[in-house]
Each structure stands twice: as C-alpha cells, then as structure tokens.
Design an enzyme around this catalytic site. Structure first.
Site, PDB file in Angstrom:
ATOM      1  N   GLY A 248      40.227  30.218  48.707  1.00 55.72           N
ATOM      2  CA  GLY A 248      40.515  29.208  47.680  1.00 55.72           C
ATOM      3  C   GLY A 248      39.801  27.889  47.982  1.00 55.72           C
ATOM      4  O   GLY A 248      39.232  27.258  47.083  1.00 55.72           O
ATOM      5  N   ASP A 249      39.823  27.490  49.246  1.00 55.08           N
ATOM      6  CA  ASP A 249      39.146  26.236  49.633  1.00 55.08           C
ATOM      7  C   ASP A 249      37.645  26.365  49.386  1.00 55.08           C
ATOM      8  O   ASP A 249      36.983  25.419  48.933  1.00 55.08           O
ATOM      9  CB  ASP A 249      39.370  25.943  51.127  1.00 55.08           C
ATOM     10  CG  ASP A 249      40.831  25.937  51.494  1.00 55.08           C
ATOM     11  OD1 ASP A 249      41.661  25.718  50.596  1.00 55.08           O
ATOM     12  OD2 ASP A 249      41.143  26.149  52.681  1.00 55.08           O
TER      13      ASP A 249
END
Ligand code: ADP
Ligand code: FBP
Length: 307
Positions: A248-249
C-alpha cells in the site's frame, strides 16, 4: 521536494515458518529485518524512482539506530527527530497466512514533539508532504491537522494515508490523494462494499468532503482511482506474492512520485499500481527493476467520465 512523515517507524521483523502452533515452541525457518513504517516505505520507493525526498519522523534507542543505519545504507535523505524511548519492532509472520503484530510504539515527550515540529519550518511552496500511518497514542490525534495547517500556510500540498478520524479531519484541507484500502473505506463510510460501484460511491463521498483524488487499493484485486470527474480501474497483474507488507505504501509512493513530476492522474495511477504489485512480488520494498517489469503488465481503463 517531497517530505514523508513517519511518526511511528519500526523494524519490520519478518519471520517464516510453515505453520504456527499456538501454545508450543515454534522454530522459525527464516528471519529478516527491514527498516519499516509507512512514510519510510514511501521514501524508499521515491528513491527508486529518483524523486528527491526527505523522510521525517521520530527514531530512538538501538532499534532507531538500526533504522537510521539501514536507511543511510540505502542512501535515503533523512531528518529524524531523536527520542529517548526505543523505536518499535513489528513482527510480520509468514505462515499459512500473512499475520502482522504491530506494536504501539514509544512515548514521545513534549520537548521531542516541539523539536519535531520545527523540522516543518523548511517546507515551502511547491513542496508536497506525505503523512502516512497511525499517530502514536500519546500524541494529540489532531497532530496531522496541525502540521497540515502549517505547511499549507507555507503553500505546500499534501497526501494522507491513515484511517478513521485522523483521516476525516484532513479532508476539508483538500489532500492531493488519500489511499484507503477497500476495508478501510468500508469502515469510514460504515457499510460493507461489495461491488466496484459501491466502492466508487463511497470514494465519491470522500471527494465531496474535500479530497482531490481517492485511490482505493484492493490487494490482489488491483485498485480504483476516483477523481472529481473520472473513475479509473485496473486489475493487479498475476505473480508470485512474496511479502505484501508495504504494498500500500509503495502504491501511494508511485502515485505521488509520478503526479509530482507530471500532474497526470492516469499515469500516476499506473505507476502506483506497478509499485504496489512490485512490492508484493518482492521480499523487501520493490527495486526499480521489479517496478519496471511490473509496469509493462499494468492496464488502466477509464470506466467513467463526467466531462
Ligand atoms: N497479492 C497481490 N498481487 C498483486 N498485486 C498486489 C497484491 N497485493 C497488493 N498488490 C498491489 O498493491 C496495492 C496495495 O496493496 P493493498 O494490500 O491493497 O494495500 P494496503 O497494504 O494498504 O492494505 C494493490 O492495490 C495492488 O495493486
Ligand atoms: O503505522 P502503522 O499503521 O502501525 O503501520 C506500520 C506498518 O505498516 C507498514 O508501513 C506497511 O504498511 P502497508 O502494508 O499498509 O503498506 C510496515 O512497514 C509497518 O510495520
């Protein structure tokens, strides 16, 4: 310049074993440690993309020393505030399923917080600040908002990747992008989201509250980007998932890095998808070769336009 903010960095301690047996001694087959924390992961991908950035946040103790040493080896620009307490260790268990044990993290004193706030004085017009991750329990939950007021007054823009009230409070300040996953989005709007249309409607609510763009990540189902006028959809390429921690990052980093350079949401979405899957297909955060390979396999479709 892009600044990333990690209020609660970590050592991500990844352990592998075939099966966990509760109540017994479990022998690990493999262990590996990485410098972790959401903003730090964003900075690592920005470095792979050769986008100038500086990582801000708190580090302390022997664990904080590990994080700064590891990031210096990776040639990351860092401007961390030193704290007395130890940076946390988050355990990522790879057994039958991926399971994460994320620690609360250190206490931050009033003086340490004041020193940290001063690092924002150098943020100016044209800069972008990425606020990622949870706010440590002993800090005011309005901290992101306070920092956002400071940097927007200086003419900077920002992105946010956090959950609940801390996220909702920032929306009327018009973040360039927010990146909930589909489960977080469902928790925000308070209903289950089964279809793409339901996800789009929920994301649209956050646009109406002030977000400029909403990027909904959906793990192996890819992602949906909702802008003020358009909706884009992409499915994730298939590949062998090795460690999805940080996917996600990486997705947020890919989006913001590309958007910062060319202001095009469609190519930013594509780059974000490539970085997210590239990290899922890597043991550590993805490197530029993996990102390049995955990028060639991404297809983005505009599914709605209201011009
Ligand atoms: N198993 C997977 N296979 C392919 N791509 C993945 C996989 N897991 C994550 N990704 C990619 O990374 C993005 C972010 O992952 P996700 O798990 O949704 O984020 P978060 O870690 O914030 O929950 C996804 O939208 C997808 O593009
Ligand atoms: O600040 P939080 O929400 O506790 O999350 C921290 C954890 O999230 C990570 O940044 C990974 O996040 P994602 O898998 O959502 O990209 C880890 O490196 C870290 O251990």
């Amino acid at each position: 310049m892009i600044y990333t903010v990690t209020l609660n960095p970590s050592i991500d301690y990844v352990v592998e074993l075939p099966k966990i047996q509760m109540g017994l001694v479990n022998r690990l087959e493999k262990t590996v440690k990485f410098p972790g924390g959401k903003g730090i992961n964003v900075s690592r991908i920005l470095n792979e993309m050769k986008v100038e950035n500086t990582a801000l946040g708190f580090v302390g103790g022997f664990t904080g020393h590990f994080v700064t040493e590891a990031l210096s080896e990776l040639k990351l620009n860092i401007d961390f505030t030193e704290i007395a307490d130890d940076t946390r260790i988050n355990v990522k268990i790879h057994a039958e399923k991926e399971t994460e044990l994320n620690a609360k993290g250190p206490e931050i004193s009033v003086e340490e917080l004041e020193t940290f706030k001063k690092t924002f004085l150098k943020v100016g017009a044209k800069d972008v600040v990425v606020f990622s991750g949870s706010i440590p329990e002993n800090l005011p939950q309005s901290l992101y908002l306070e920092l956002i007021n400071m940097i927007t007054a200086a003419g900077a823009e920002f992105a946010v990747d956090t959950t609940g009230e801390a996220l909702l409070k920032t929306l009327d300040k018009h973040p360039i992008i927010i990146k909930p996953n589909n489960h977080e989005l469902s928790a925000i709007v308070g209903r289950s989201l089964k279809s793409d249309d339901e996800i789009v409607d929920a994301a649209r609510e956050l646009i109406n509250k002030g977000a400029q763009n909403v990027l909904v990540s959906m793990a192996s189902d890819g992602g949906i980007l909702v802008t003020k006028r358009e909706v884009y959809r992409s499915y994730a390429p298939s590949g062998q998932v090795i460690n999805s921690v940080g996917a996600g990052d990486s997705m947020l980093a890919g989006f913001i890095g590309e958007y910062y350079q060319n202001k095009n949401v469609e190519t930013a979405f594509k780059r974000g998808l490539a970085c997210g899957s590239a990290t899922a297909f890597s043991l550590d955060i993805a490197d530029k070769l993996m990102i390049k390979k995955v990028y060639s396999e991404i297809n983005v479709k505009k599914v709605r336009s209201e011009n």
